[in-house]
Design an enzyme around this catalytic site. Structure first.
Site, PDB file in Angstrom:
ATOM      1  N   GLU A 115     -15.395 -21.843  82.887  1.00  0.00           N
ATOM      2  CA  GLU A 115     -14.490 -21.002  82.106  1.00  0.00           C
ATOM      3  C   GLU A 115     -13.071 -21.284  82.575  1.00  0.00           C
ATOM      4  O   GLU A 115     -12.773 -21.208  83.765  1.00  0.00           O
ATOM      5  CB  GLU A 115     -14.829 -19.526  82.301  1.00  0.00           C
ATOM      6  CG  GLU A 115     -16.060 -19.080  81.531  1.00  0.00           C
ATOM      7  CD  GLU A 115     -15.919 -19.262  80.027  1.00  0.00           C
ATOM      8  OE1 GLU A 115     -14.805 -19.129  79.494  1.00  0.00           O
ATOM      9  OE2 GLU A 115     -16.951 -19.536  79.382  1.00  0.00           O
ATOM     10  N   CYS A 144      -7.412 -14.196  82.386  1.00  0.00           N
ATOM     11  CA  CYS A 144      -7.491 -15.299  81.419  1.00  0.00           C
ATOM     12  C   CYS A 144      -7.531 -14.724  80.004  1.00  0.00           C
ATOM     13  O   CYS A 144      -7.183 -15.393  79.049  1.00  0.00           O
ATOM     14  CB  CYS A 144      -8.692 -16.202  81.705  1.00  0.00           C
ATOM     15  SG  CYS A 144     -10.208 -15.312  82.031  1.00  0.00           S
TER      16      CYS A 144
END
Lengths: 986, 986
Positions: B744, B778
């Site tokens: 990720e 994020c």
């Protein structure tokens, strides 16, 4: 449903049956009288299903166990699982505690049990039994039991044994005084010596597809007929599984039709009433005999392969050949009885059954047709239903006993069938003697709706349309003559079309596809894509992608399902093209087409499943959905060895998930790729959704490196696979995503044979796994790990069996071994063979045609498990045999590889099977069967370690690789207002 | 269940209710009399649930629609989905065809509808209404409706408006003649001017956790009380959602307790009978007033946030604060009525309801307690139940009308609540006037078992144990004082433990973890692993792996679930450590712990699901099983921004699937990793299953390249992620598998605000998404895309709201904005701010403390969507605002990024929402809510493009990445014998 018995025939049948029953009921047949260990176990097994399974499986493995320790271990493994709570099993529990002490007792008991059904050939035992029977009086027919025939050497030995028996028995019987009840017939004296013969025992592999089978079996049968005629003996051809039936009848009739055999010998054939075909077979046979003006015998039986016939048909998706209800078989038996008796002018009917009702019906029917007692006969099995036999003899019938001879332990498979017959719920004997059903229900006329025999595991009729449940496409049944003929025609037609395939119509580079069996023969030509054209194709795909992504899962699934329909229509041609383009045998070529159809249908349905967005949690305040979307542009880089199936599978997966596909087939199989493209277009796939790029490795490499490719689906060699992985995961300027690689690479697959394995099966499966399509499958067996005790025995049989294989062009179904794919492959395999001859011992090496890329199958033994031969993928017909000390050692050797694709074990030890499940770490492990030919959905296929990345084609997780998940969360509250349906329970 | 009414009280209540009913039934309240378009739509919505939803949502969005075209489009979008088959909807269908022509009519109708409930402040309208009411006679209390308060500027403006209203009304009312029925009370004259105040409108964000809320609101309330006292007016504090209740009561009482307000003004507070807490709140309040020797007013209402309270509690997993059955609320109302009347010595009770039964009960109860008519009052809403009001007035009651004032359209959220109240199935008015229920059922005593109000969407009580269904862990409810106090104590305790954390006990390199809010403060020290130690750890893991793989899924799941239990016990300490180690605010720190618990519990259950082998097809001849096995050794490379949750999630996934884990946490958060290791060990995880390697990037790089690592789970930056992918997929000598990377990476997440968005909500959610944890997620919003029409309005409100945020150490809950993680981060963000000042227009830039790594939130407007500011991940509190022409343009800008992690839209257009679902291609899309804080299972989380590889943490496919599938196929036929259970149907 048949009408209930009201007429006089029925009354007569019932009266006779009752009379016979009264007579027979005074005695109990020996099986149900046994009071020893196994007798008791059989009693218990009548009550307990799991014990019955354990018992049969234990008896099945027993002959292969050489030591008491081994017998003790297997006893424990099989019976420790059975529920000991059953009171009757206390004894068994004690036996288990006694451990190996009980082993000799068990072996003795099983031998004793076997002796009830099988007569030992040695030591005068046979003569004693025959003499005793003659006193009853009962006639006999001998059946030779033992190992299956897997090689020409064994077939030839079996023939010799038959001949020897005929001669010996003729001598023995010569001195017997005459006995009218069994020696006389309407047409005079009948032979005293009668031998039953299985045609499958007369050749290395009885295969209706292989014309060689017919040639060989006919020749060996001729010799038997000749000797029987000379000696005045009779021969009966036994009937085996349904797949062998047509060819068996053909061989039987065609040999008898030969001038030499028009008068002699006395010949008969068995027919099975449980077959739906039986009625037409009987009619055909009667007509044939009348035309031939020749008497033949017919033994009518019910059939002994009921379980297997259902299981096999279900596995293939073929129509079930047998009746599913026991009552249907019983009714069929009575219909066929009358039919045979009506053919009395040419047929000597024999009724093989232990069912009083069936036998009484035959006797009454004969009487009604005016056929005297010596105009037909009753046959019964040795060791079974003795009281019934006595009752029939007392009724004045000619009774013949079917008498298996051979070594007791190797004859165990015969014993198992008899045990099954006796202990099945619907067995007449069991119902009579064990369940003690009342006489009225035992002898009533067969009514189709009575029994609980309905078999729900039977497949429903096939349905078309992608919204129906998935069903594997049935392969072509080459045991049917019409199919063999059609394929021969198709091969001719396709060969005639070669010249039309790919005429040079434009400039650029061209690729020739040649027949590897005859490289001078050009199958077709295709234009090679230039790298500019590759870039244009990517451009086209990118332009079209949003539209394709925007189509519904239903729409895309429908196109796949329609493509499957088109493929079904073209399946014969497709398989024929494949025979020529890549050198596959008929069945292998057809299997590839079948698998391609399966991929289309399966992935279509998988996408319907995955195409449904799911709500993750039921919440009043928020609607959270999870769903999948395609990745983008997929490069499909496919191999030549399954030129339709693998290309179709990877492409279908990419397309149905909404990706645009760029197909890059192998250079060796461009024509099959052309066919696939045509099929997809015909099914309505938009042109830009899938484009075909023909050419060599440079095209694949270009695609893999392109920053505009999202996904690479690759099946091929390890070295190329690893390079693709490295290149694809190297980020390049202009790339705005991480690529995904779906990757299947090579294998170096091992098969372990345990000491207790069924070698009859192991040999056949190993040959298929190692040499099918010349070993050119990533799943092929290339290492054979044999346990010390079984090593020499198996290797010897295997070598003989391999030597029986024919090598040559695969368009001729005689040839089990065809060419390898091309000159490079041939050279590579030849190098490995040279290496093997230095590293190991060459057990089998066979000559092969010089023209074409042929290489005969090779077996090396004494191979070091660390050697190159045992570690590198050869991708050809080379099998390396490695010796293992014990099962643990065998597993260790098997796992000692960088590959882990398929693997197999042959074992009948529950503990070893369990251990292999856990510790034989391969993608696809096969137990007691071949290790190739994974079926879509049934055996999701793919390897671990350096064989692949764990994606399994044809499995439930495959499509996920072509998709990306998304989550959308919507707040459903608006100023405190929650839509009422969200407040409700989900 | 309450006992049925048998006593005299109940008889009196019923008699009075019947009398009132007879009186009221002569008239129909205005809402149910309307014969215009909206009146008809309300009628239809009573019959059709989907129309009701559409109607409410349409009315909700209407105020934000500026043009006729927009109104027409929304009309069509909302009502085109409704089933037009309903005959009553012919008119609506016509209206839709008329398109935008109908828009002015609709707007006019909605205004007309709003005017029934809301009084416009302007143009003398208010005075007219008040005068008319006085003639009935009815008293009033004013409620100011309008936009929510989201900044200090707005709070201050609202206070000014209240003050102005008090002054203006005092002037207006001064001239009114006296009217005893409404002006007199037992304790003398009561104020004519009565203002209802919502405390949430007095500050930028009413948050019980933030002590600043109390300070600010108290100060503003004091000024209102002071002015009311001066003017002789009365103030009632309204009650809002449950989360605000305790603080509202606290502020109300504490200000009134101040010396200045002991005598004046007349002050009252509203209490909600639907709250389970209400009874103890009433008792507390009476006790408090007696102690204070001060009269206060209490308005007893049933409560207007029922839907939302259930939805919010369900979303958080907190206990539902309201009664689920309408009858329970009604019964509670009667209990509280008596309680309040019994506190008559200090309480001026007001009964706010339209339910005749509830009101009659109050009147009878007062009478029984000897309280005269002027000893309490009845309150009713303006525009509702006028006939009931008239009946009460005629009964001699003092009736006060609750009168919303303000602009009609911005007051629409008030209108929606009123519509909901009127049209809900359990509304007394609806039952009386629309459903025409009989009087007996309308006025019967509330019995708990009567209603259909059971709410099955309510979560079941939480259960421990991994075999129970998964439930998200509820966060700590910081609206409760005891929780706030406990966390303050925990922070102190944890800070005291700093010095014990990681004393240097051995040589080697050490790492210091510092408090980013005060870098001089060392939170702890850990020893850095040498590369030799890393190799040893790999060795240890490999040795242990077979054993760990061999444990059952159940066993491993149990350890995870036990670890979750340990984590629950330590949750306060863990969150506190996190506040200090990485500078998270209380709620964010607690959310990280909560998420870690969720991962443990969710993956445990997921593994139980995936741990079950499945049979692929039911076949008699073959048992085919498909199951999963672990890959091997997993390197877990985790970030510091969710130092517990992400590390726990990736590690738990690796472990529960049977892989051995090597944890490499970020250098910035080593202490949280230590805590996790302790917790796993405490839960019984074997030491060698999971090892902790502290240190910098060189350790991660070493692990990634090691040929003995099978899997890398990474969450972090794009550049590191891409390097890991390249390195991991580069085959290295000694490697015997393909590695798997779970990856990720970053985000550059956009939020689109549509012209019709609810700005009250949008502002709050955008602040949370962009500046929560200083934008260091994020998932954080870093691009704000505003449609042209809404641009200036939203930006202005947003800027004011951001300016209201406090910056400072997060241990102090006053501070909404804490420090960034370290010096490098601060420098990097500062560089981007410098760049932004060149590239764009700086709208907000705030001072921040110089000590510690603080950076104030920054908003740039007029940002070019192609600029670095709009394209590069900043990972700090910087928001770039981009202007879009229209919605399509906004989507285009949003998708113009190499990242695709999260995204959001604020819109009330069904068509735009639908379009965004399809075309706003991010991993996690959020509609009308914040774009951070994905919840395990609810919102599987992960990005597309260069944000990640499509694996979604906390989702159903996550664990598959840590597993490899295997297939085992066992031939079940042994010499034709099929185990009977396999022949049966599946």
């Amino acid at each position: 449903m048949m009408t209930p018995p009201t007429d006089s025939t029925e009354q007569a049948v019932q009266a006779l049956a009752r009379a016979l029953y009264r007579n027979a009921a005074q005695h109990k047949p020996s099986l149900f009288e046994a009071k020893d260990l196994l007798g008791r176990m059989i009693d218990w097994s009548l009550e307990d299903e799991s014990l019955r399974v354990a018992l049969f499986r234990f008896v099945d493995v027993l002959p292969s166990l050489e030591s008491s320790a081994e017998i003790g271990r297997h006893l424990e493994e099989y019976f420790a699982r059975v529920d000991h709570a059953l009171s009757g099993l206390v004894f068994l529990a004690q036996a288990l505690h006694a451990g190996t002490l009980v082993a000799p007792v068990v072996r003795r008991n099983v031998l004793k049990l076997a002796r009830r059904f099988i007569v030992e050939e040695s030591g005068g035992h046979l003569t004693q039994v025959l003499t005793a029977l003659r006193k009853e009086p009962a006639a006999f027919t001998l059946d030779v039991v033992g190992e299956a025939t897997v090689s020409d050497v064994e077939a030839s030995a079996m023939q010799a044994r038959y001949l020897d028996l005929l001669r010996r028995l003729t001598k023995v019987s010569a001195g017997w005084p005459e006995c009218a009840q069994i020696d006389d017939s309407l047409n005079g004296m009948i032979p005293r010596v009668n031998l039953s013969v299985k045609l499958s025992s007369l050749c290395a592999r009885f295969d209706p597809l292989d014309p060689h089978t017919e040639t060989v079996v006919r020749e060996r049968l001729r010799e038997l007929f000749r000797e029987a005629a000379k000696l005045g003996a009779a021969l009966t051809v036994d009937m085996e599984q349904y797949a062998f039936k047509d060819l068996t009848l053909e061989i039987f009739c065609s040999v008898l039709a030969e001038e030499e055999f028009r008068a002699a010998p006395h010949a008969a054939i068995a027919l099975q009433a449980y077959l739906k075909d039986a009625e037409s077979d009987v009619s055909d046979l009667i007509r044939w005999a009348r035309r031939q003006k020749r008497r033949i015998g017919v033994r009518l039986v019910k059939g002994a392969y009921w379980d297997s016939e259902i299981a096999w048909a279900q596995q293939k998706g073929w129509p079930i050949p047998v009746f599913l209800e026991k009552a249907e078989t019983d009714a069929s038996y009575e219909r066929l009885t009358r039919l045979l008796l009506q053919g009395h002018d040419v047929i000597d009917a024999a009724f093989g059954s232990h069912n009083l009702r069936s036998l009484a019906h035959a006797v009454v029917a004969a009487k009604e047709l005016g056929i005297p007692l010596n105009g037909y006969e009753i046959q019964m099995l040795y060791g079974m239903a003795e009281p019934v036999r006595q009752a029939m003899i007392q009724n004045g019938q000619r009774v013949r006993v079917y008498l298996p001879v051979g070594e007791l332990l190797p004859g165990i498979s015969y014993l198992i069938r008899r045990l099954m017959e006796n202990t099945s719920n619907t067995s007449f004997l069991r119902q009579t003697y064990a369940d003690r059903k009342d006489i009225a229900s035992l002898i009533k006329a067969p009514s189709v709706a009575i029994g609980p025999m309905t078999n729900a595991a039977v497949p429903a009729p096939a349905q078309s349309g992608y919204s129906n449940p998935f069903r594997n496409e049935p392969p072509i049944d080459f045991s049917r003559r019409e199919n063999r003929e059609r394929f021969v025609e198709t091969l001719e037609k396709v060969r005639a079309a070669f010249k039309n395939q790919g005429k040079k119509r434009s400039s650029g580079q061209w690729l020739e596809s040649v027949n590897p069996a005859n490289p001078k023969e050009i199958v077709g030509r295709v234009r090679v894509a230039s790298l500019n054209e590759v870039e244009e194709a990517i451009e086209t795909a990118m332009r079209f992608f949003p539209k394709w992504r925007g189509t519904s899962a239903q729409e895309r699934a429908k196109i796949l399902s329609d493509a499957a329909d088109v493929m079904r229509q073209k399946r014969w041609e497709l398989a024929a093209w494949e025979v020529f383009e890549v050198g596959k045998g008929w069945r292998e070529a057809d299997a590839d087409v079948t698998e391609a159809i399966d991929y289309l249908e399966y992935y279509a349905r998988e996408m319907l499943r995955l195409g449904q967005a799911r709500e993750t949690q039921p919440l009043a305040s928020e609607a959270n959905t999870y769903f999948y979307e395609p990745r983008g542009i997929a490069a499909i880089i496919a191999p030549w060895n399954f030129p339709l199936a693998i290309l179709t599978g990877m492409t279908a997966a990419a397309l149905v998930t909404g990706n645009c596909a760029l197909m890059k087939p192998a250079e060796q199989s461009p024509i099959m790729a052309l066919h696939l493209l045509d099929i997809l277009r015909e099914a309505g796939l938009p042109d830009d959704a899938c484009q075909l790029l023909q050419g060599g490795g440079e095209i694949g490499a270009h695609l893999v490196r392109s920053p505009r490719i999202h996904l690479i689906a690759f099946t091929g060699s390890r070295d190329v696979g690893l390079e693709i992985l490295r290149e694809a995961y190297t980020y390049r300027p202009g790339q705005s995503h991480v690529k995904r690689v779906v990757c299947e690479m090579g294998g170096k697959n091992a098969v372990i044979v345990d000491n207790d394995a069924d070698l009859d099966e192991a040999v056949v499966y190993i040959i298929d796994s190692a040499f099918g399509y010349q070993g050119q499958k990533c799943s092929a067996a290339s290492r054979l790990i044999l346990l010390d005790e079984v090593h020499d025995r198996l290797l010897a049989r295997l070598a003989q069996a391999v030597r029986s294989l024919k090598i040559g062009p695969p368009e001729d179904p005689r040839n089990a071994v065809g060419p390898v794919i091309d000159r490079e492959a041939k050279a590579r395999v030849a190098d490995y063979i040279l290496l093997g001859k230095q590293e190991a011992k060459c057990v089998v090496a066979m000559d092969a045609p010089k023209e074409g890329f042929f290489i005969g199958p090779v077996i090396f033994s004494d191979v070091d498990s660390k050697s190159r031969l045992a570690q590198e993928e050869i991708f050809g017909p080379v099998l390396s045999v490695i010796r293992a000390r014990d099962f643990e050692h065998a597993l260790e050797i098997a796992n000692d590889s960088d590959f882990a694709l398929t693997g197999g074990i042959f074992s009948r030890s529950p503990a070893h099977i369990e251990k292999a499940r856990k510790e034989f770490r391969v993608g696809n492990l096969y137990i007691n069967r071949g290790i190739t030919g994974a079926v879509v959905e049934r055996q999701p296929f793919g390897g671990l370690k350096l064989s692949g990345i764990g994606s399994k084609a044809g499995g439930p997780d495959y499509l996920l690789q072509f998709l990306e998940p998304r989550t959308v969360s919507e707040n459903t509250l608006r100023h405190g207002f929650v839509p009422p349906e969200r407040l409700k329970a989900k």
